[in-house]
Design a protein around this motif. Structure first.
Motif, PDB file in Angstrom:
ATOM      1  N   TYR A  67      -7.388   1.165   4.409  1.00  0.00           N
ATOM      2  CA  TYR A  67      -7.529   1.052   3.534  1.00  0.00           C
ATOM      3  C   TYR A  67      -8.396   0.187   2.606  1.00  0.00           C
ATOM      4  O   TYR A  67      -8.309  -0.507   3.059  1.00  0.00           O
ATOM      5  N   HIS A  68      -8.827   0.340   1.094  1.00  0.00           N
ATOM      6  CA  HIS A  68     -10.083  -0.533   1.233  1.00  0.00           C
ATOM      7  C   HIS A  68      -9.336  -1.109  -0.960  1.00  0.00           C
ATOM      8  O   HIS A  68      -9.036   0.325  -1.289  1.00  0.00           O
ATOM      9  N   TYR A  69      -9.919  -2.437  -0.930  1.00  0.00           N
ATOM     10  CA  TYR A  69      -9.626  -3.242  -2.360  1.00  0.00           C
ATOM     11  C   TYR A  69      -9.660  -4.407  -2.459  1.00  0.00           C
ATOM     12  O   TYR A  69      -9.864  -4.578  -1.268  1.00  0.00           O
ATOM     13  N   PHE A  70      -9.856  -4.403  -3.979  1.00  0.00           N
ATOM     14  CA  PHE A  70     -10.252  -5.885  -3.992  1.00  0.00           C
ATOM     15  C   PHE A  70      -8.926  -6.940  -4.655  1.00  0.00           C
ATOM     16  O   PHE A  70      -8.783  -6.114  -5.234  1.00  0.00           O
ATOM     17  N   GLY A  71      -9.462  -8.167  -3.716  1.00  0.00           N
ATOM     18  CA  GLY A  71      -7.759  -8.580  -3.927  1.00  0.00           C
ATOM     19  C   GLY A  71      -8.145  -9.948  -3.687  1.00  0.00           C
ATOM     20  O   GLY A  71      -9.547 -10.330  -4.164  1.00  0.00           O
ATOM     21  N   SER A  72      -8.098 -10.780  -3.225  1.00  0.00           N
ATOM     22  CA  SER A  72      -7.563 -12.733  -3.069  1.00  0.00           C
ATOM     23  C   SER A  72      -7.236 -13.298  -1.968  1.00  0.00           C
ATOM     24  O   SER A  72      -7.132 -12.145  -1.172  1.00  0.00           O
ATOM     25  N   ILE A  77       1.383  -1.215   0.162  1.00  0.00           N
ATOM     26  CA  ILE A  77       0.275  -0.328  -0.423  1.00  0.00           C
ATOM     27  C   ILE A  77       0.982   1.300  -0.041  1.00  0.00           C
ATOM     28  O   ILE A  77       1.475   1.647   1.039  1.00  0.00           O
ATOM     29  N   VAL A  78       0.759   2.269  -0.989  1.00  0.00           N
ATOM     30  CA  VAL A  78       1.653   2.954  -1.148  1.00  0.00           C
ATOM     31  C   VAL A  78       0.436   4.057  -1.504  1.00  0.00           C
ATOM     32  O   VAL A  78      -0.434   4.724  -1.631  1.00  0.00           O
ATOM     33  N   THR A  79       1.010   4.674  -0.118  1.00  0.00           N
ATOM     34  CA  THR A  79       0.240   6.076   0.464  1.00  0.00           C
ATOM     35  C   THR A  79       0.109   6.884  -0.086  1.00  0.00           C
ATOM     36  O   THR A  79      -1.131   7.653  -0.277  1.00  0.00           O
ATOM     37  N   SER A  80       1.591   7.381  -0.999  1.00  0.00           N
ATOM     38  CA  SER A  80       0.740   8.525  -1.583  1.00  0.00           C
ATOM     39  C   SER A  80       0.092   8.269  -3.230  1.00  0.00           C
ATOM     40  O   SER A  80      -0.078   9.394  -3.844  1.00  0.00           O
ATOM     41  N   ASP A  81      -0.325   6.958  -3.110  1.00  0.00           N
ATOM     42  CA  ASP A  81      -1.395   6.667  -4.311  1.00  0.00           C
ATOM     43  C   ASP A  81      -2.992   6.234  -3.980  1.00  0.00           C
ATOM     44  O   ASP A  81      -3.259   6.410  -4.817  1.00  0.00           O
ATOM     45  N   VAL A  82      -3.213   5.899  -2.928  1.00  0.00           N
ATOM     46  CA  VAL A  82      -4.095   6.119  -2.393  1.00  0.00           C
ATOM     47  C   VAL A  82      -5.515   7.124  -2.818  1.00  0.00           C
ATOM     48  O   VAL A  82      -4.233   8.041  -2.227  1.00  0.00           O
ATOM     49  N   VAL A  83      -6.262   6.711  -3.099  1.00  0.00           N
ATOM     50  CA  VAL A  83      -7.257   7.707  -3.292  1.00  0.00           C
ATOM     51  C   VAL A  83      -8.378   7.560  -2.582  1.00  0.00           C
ATOM     52  O   VAL A  83      -8.790   6.527  -1.329  1.00  0.00           O
ATOM     53  N   SER A  84      -8.788   9.101  -2.378  1.00  0.00           N
ATOM     54  CA  SER A  84     -10.000   8.812  -0.992  1.00  0.00           C
ATOM     55  C   SER A  84     -11.166   8.548  -1.605  1.00  0.00           C
ATOM     56  O   SER A  84     -11.574   9.064  -2.765  1.00  0.00           O
ATOM     57  N   GLY A  85     -11.983   7.518  -0.502  1.00  0.00           N
ATOM     58  CA  GLY A  85     -12.947   7.100  -0.764  1.00  0.00           C
ATOM     59  C   GLY A  85     -14.000   6.984   0.290  1.00  0.00           C
ATOM     60  O   GLY A  85     -14.054   8.434   0.578  1.00  0.00           O
ATOM     61  N   VAL A  86     -15.025   6.524   0.211  1.00  0.00           N
ATOM     62  CA  VAL A  86     -16.607   7.070   0.829  1.00  0.00           C
ATOM     63  C   VAL A  86     -16.222   6.573   2.172  1.00  0.00           C
ATOM     64  O   VAL A  86     -15.897   5.674   2.822  1.00  0.00           O
ATOM     65  N   ASN A  87     -16.501   7.263   3.685  1.00  0.00           N
ATOM     66  CA  ASN A  87     -16.738   7.246   4.431  1.00  0.00           C
ATOM     67  C   ASN A  87     -17.358   6.063   4.830  1.00  0.00           C
ATOM     68  O   ASN A  87     -18.579   6.707   5.488  1.00  0.00           O
ATOM     69  N   THR A  88     -17.017   5.333   4.542  1.00  0.00           N
ATOM     70  CA  THR A  88     -18.407   4.151   4.737  1.00  0.00           C
ATOM     71  C   THR A  88     -18.015   3.454   6.520  1.00  0.00           C
ATOM     72  O   THR A  88     -17.068   2.182   5.880  1.00  0.00           O
ATOM     73  N   TYR A 109      -8.158   2.516  -2.233  1.00  0.00           N
ATOM     74  CA  TYR A 109      -8.938   3.840  -0.776  1.00  0.00           C
ATOM     75  C   TYR A 109      -8.901   3.971   0.171  1.00  0.00           C
ATOM     76  O   TYR A 109      -8.637   2.935   0.924  1.00  0.00           O
ATOM     77  N   LEU A 110      -8.850   4.942   0.279  1.00  0.00           N
ATOM     78  CA  LEU A 110      -8.785   5.448   1.718  1.00  0.00           C
ATOM     79  C   LEU A 110     -10.098   5.742   2.072  1.00  0.00           C
ATOM     80  O   LEU A 110     -10.689   6.712   2.382  1.00  0.00           O
ATOM     81  N   ASN A 146       4.380   0.760   2.047  1.00  0.00           N
ATOM     82  CA  ASN A 146       5.465   1.923   1.949  1.00  0.00           C
ATOM     83  C   ASN A 146       6.552   1.259   2.050  1.00  0.00           C
ATOM     84  O   ASN A 146       7.724   1.587   2.462  1.00  0.00           O
ATOM     85  N   GLY A 147       6.272  -0.130   1.558  1.00  0.00           N
ATOM     86  CA  GLY A 147       7.532  -1.132   1.343  1.00  0.00           C
ATOM     87  C   GLY A 147       8.086  -1.099   2.724  1.00  0.00           C
ATOM     88  O   GLY A 147       8.673  -2.581   3.363  1.00  0.00           O
ATOM     89  N   ALA A 148       6.998  -1.504   3.360  1.00  0.00           N
ATOM     90  CA  ALA A 148       7.591  -1.888   4.915  1.00  0.00           C
ATOM     91  C   ALA A 148       6.679  -2.646   6.005  1.00  0.00           C
ATOM     92  O   ALA A 148       5.627  -1.940   5.909  1.00  0.00           O
TER      93      ALA A 148
END
Length: 746
Positions: free
Chosen positions: A195-200, A59-70, A258-259, A123-125
């Motif tokens: 952080y939210h994303y679709f994965g496996s 998760i690269v925080t600089s690439d994270v996009v603001s999402g819906v605050n659910t 997304y955040l 961020n790689g950590a």
């Protein structure tokens, strides 16, 4: 956050279950079946390589996009423990009453499990541990909550380190279930942003369409809490060579992180419940007990100055009959072997890890008889390395069978273990052998359907060394009858490795016979010893050998003295058998058979026969028999015919020991109290010594006197003139005469 204050109960009862070998995972985190080759292990796992939405990710925080605050709405309650060691992870199952809602979607909490190091990185950590809370909706669509763990303040969920250690089993396929509640909502951070994303799934079959929610804020655990969990994770059967159980990060591809919630909402992959799968394999069930340390003085095997811990243990240092000892065979004295009768029957397996040893208990009805005295089997426990030494050498493992008679007097059987054929005392395959030994201190397993056959832990040849000693752990009480078997049993290497954390095969007892366990068995008695809190830094749980002092080690029991007031009849028999050039086992066999033969022919008990002396030539045996008064004449008559007494017709092994060739002698049936007019062997020896020494001393005294007188005469008498003295006197006389003549001439 927890809805109730955490409470630690001192004793917790529950269930332990063992999964069969058929339920083992088909993958691991090592090179042979690790993440790089998962896609090759089964056709349906091909997506592990070909999938485009695989997890975990960085998760690269600089690439994270603001999402819906659910917000994530949790409806969790404290749940009883149901902890599983899956080999690939540590897992907690939860009842179906715990639910979670994200927007209008409802999910039921199924389980949570742990990975080290964290699978997701930021961020790689990475973090030391990542916890995955797996949820499913009614159609089995999965939503997973990921929580990172870092070192910091202690987690209130696990207030007691010992109990945290007990919750998670140490062996693959073991389940711990108790009614003690875990307030697991405390395993989530206070800041619930994610952080939210679709994965496996991050393990095979790597199925996609998993809705991931990784909390931005980690939780903390103390250094001690992390150490317990990391130790167990590092020791997982399927962990990598470095003790890791995490899949490397996968490419993000075209996905967006997304955040908050994805504006498009959650996916619905399955529109109806999946078909029911095949039933899970049946487990072996048993009883489980968690204990906490008891108050009072404790000891370990790093600091062995036990007498300094408490005055009650002073005898550990001051005692003169302490155990264990170094048994030097050449210093052992031949004794007589009483009949050791073991009345052992297969008994339901009950094993306790008490922090000091692995102890088997619950042996009601199992006994041992020595010379008519019955001893109850109290417990069986193990030490690594062996406590007793044989000629200075140790075995990898020593098993102690502790017995007590009706008055509490202790008799212990010591059995050494070396690498060899697999042992069958505990039935089942290697996985079962590993599962039944609790690797965590203060944990007790009892399996009603698994029985241990203790006779398989006793050697076939039960020749033993005997001495009087002590307990080998505090309080080091003395007056313990020790019976250390000359012959070891064997376990396989895998069996030994299960019991021993640092097994090293020793060849110190190659001259002794053995019963056996397999190579696979010796490798398993595994990390159980290293996990003991009292073990040394090398995992050893043995006390060093103690001084033997004035004690004598006998092979068998010491010969019994004839009872005062009872008649004794002596016999002296010669055999062609070379006793002194034979192996120890054959020597003991000869002594035992001799006593049995004399007792049988004379019609007395074996305890009434004792071997007084053994001489070369080839073997001459002097023995005494103590019959009843009325049997003196008949016993004397039988002992006077050794050829008949030690004949093949009477069952004597003439092919091994030969037939007797000398006549017996007796003391005419006299009582021990009526021998005052006879010289004892000690008195006779004294007479012989005096007869030899007195003349020698007289001669030496005469020689000394003569030398002294000679020296005195030489000092008192004038010395004789030498030729040189005479010549000097003559010259002086002539010079004087010449001087006198000169004066006269003048």
């Amino acid at each position: 956050m927890p809805t109730l204050p955490p409470v630690t109960v001192e004793v917790v009862n529950g269930d332990v279950m063992l999964e069969p070998s058929s339920n083992s995972t088909k993958y691991n985190y090592r090179a042979d079946k690790g993440p790089d080759v998962w896609h090759t292990l089964a056709p349906e796992w091909d997506i592990c390589m070909s999938g485009t939405e695989q997890s975990p990710i960085d998760i690269v925080t600089s690439d994270v996009v603001s999402g819906v605050n659910t917000p994530i709405m949790m409806d969790y309650a404290p749940a009883p423990v149901s902890a599983v060691n899956k080999g690939s992870t540590l897992l907690l199952n939860f009842p179906a009453t715990n639910t979670m809602a994200i927007g209008d979607r409802n999910f039921t909490l199924i389980q949570c499990h742990l990975h080290t190091t964290s699978e997701h990185t930021v961020n790689g950590a990475s973090f030391p541990i990542e916890i995955h809370f797996v949820h499913a909706d009614a159609n089995s669509n999965l939503a997973v909550l990921g929580v990172m763990v870092q070192e910091g303040a202690a987690s209130p969920v696990f207030p007691d380190i010992d109990r945290l250690n007990q919750i998670f089993p140490d062996q693959n396929g073991v389940v711990h279930e108790t009614e003690e509640l875990i307030q697991f909502e405390g395993l989530f951070p206070q800041d619930r942003s994610y952080y939210h994303y679709f994965g496996s799934l991050t393990t095979p079959p790597c199925a996609e369409n998993v809705m991931w929610h990784v909390f931005r804020e980690p939780i903390t655990m103390s250094k001690e809490q992390l150490s317990v969990l990391l130790m167990k994770l590092n020791n997982l059967a399927d962990a990598s060579e470095l003790g890791m159980s995490n899949r490397p990060v996968m490419p993000l591809g075209e996905r967006t992180v997304y955040l908050g919630q994805n504006p498009e909402g959650l996916r619905t992959g399955n529109t109806e419940p999946p078909a029911a799968g095949s039933p899970a394999p049946e487990k072996t069930a048993g009883n489980l007990v968690f204990n906490l340390p008891k108050e009072g003085p404790t000891f370990n095997y790093t600091d062995l100055d036990w007498a300094d811990i408490t005055p009650e243990w002073d005898i550990c240092a001051s005692g003169q009959e302490q155990s264990p000892i170094n048994i030097v065979h050449s210093n052992s004295v031949a004794g007589q072997a009483p009949q050791l009768t073991f009345s052992y029957t297969p008994t339901p397996l009950n094993i306790e890890n008490n922090g000091k040893s692995l102890t088997l208990k619950g042996f009601d009805g199992n006994t041992m008889e020595i010379d008519g005295t019955t001893y109850d089997l109290v417990n069986i426990h193990m030490h690594h390395n062996s406590e007793h030494l044989f000629n200075g050498g140790a075995f990898p493992l020593e098993i102690h069978f502790v017995h007590a008679d009706a008055d509490g007097n202790l008799a212990v059987i010591g059995v050494m273990v070396e690498e060899g054929a697999a042992n069958t005392a505990i039935p089942g395959d290697l996985k079962t052998f590993a599962q039944v030994f609790p690797g965590t201190k203060y944990v007790d397993y009892e399996f009603p359907t698994i029985s241990v056959d203790m006779t398989q832990w006793l050697p076939a040849d039960k020749t033993f060394y005997h001495y009087m000693g002590s307990l080998t752990t505090p309080p080091c009480s003395e007056n313990v009858k020790w019976h250390v078997m000359q012959n070891p049993i064997t376990m396989s290497r895998d069996q030994m490795s299960i019991l021993l954390s640092a097994f090293k095969a020793l060849d110190t007892a190659s001259e002794f016979g053995a019963i056996t366990m397999s190579k696979d068995q010796m490798s398993i008695l595994l990390n159980a010893f290293k996990s003991l809190d009292t073990a040394s830094e090398f995992g050893f749980t043995h006390r060093p050998a103690q001084p033997i002092n004035e004690r004598v080690v006998t092979i068998g029991y010491p010969p019994k003295d004839a009872q005062d007031g009872l008649p004794t009849v002596s016999t002296r028999v010669s055999f062609p058998f070379e006793y002194f050039g034979s192996p120890v086992g054959l020597q003991q066999q000869f002594s035992n058979e001799f006593i049995k033969q004399v007792a049988m022919v004379a019609g007395v008990s074996e305890s009434a026969v004792r071997i007084v002396n053994l001489e070369k030539g080839s073997t001459i045996v002097t023995a005494q028999v103590t019959p009843a008064f009325e049997d003196i004449d008949s016993v004397k008559a039988k002992l006077e015919d050794p050829e008949a007494m030690f004949s093949a017709d009477n069952g004597w092994d003439t092919s091994t020991f030969g037939t007797a060739s000398a006549a017996s002698t007796s003391n005419d049936g006299g009582s021990n109290d009526n021998d005052d007019d006879k010289l004892s062997s000690d008195q006779l020896a004294l007479v012989i010594i005096l007869c030899v020494l007195i003349p020698v001393l007289l001669i030496a005294n005469l020689i000394a006197c003569c030398c002294l007188m000679k020296n005195k005469e030489e000092k008192s008498s004038p010395s004789k003139p030498t030729m040189e003295d005479a010549m000097k006197a003559r010259e002086m006389h002539r010079a004087g005469s010449e001087k006198k003549d000169a004066v006269m001439e003048a």
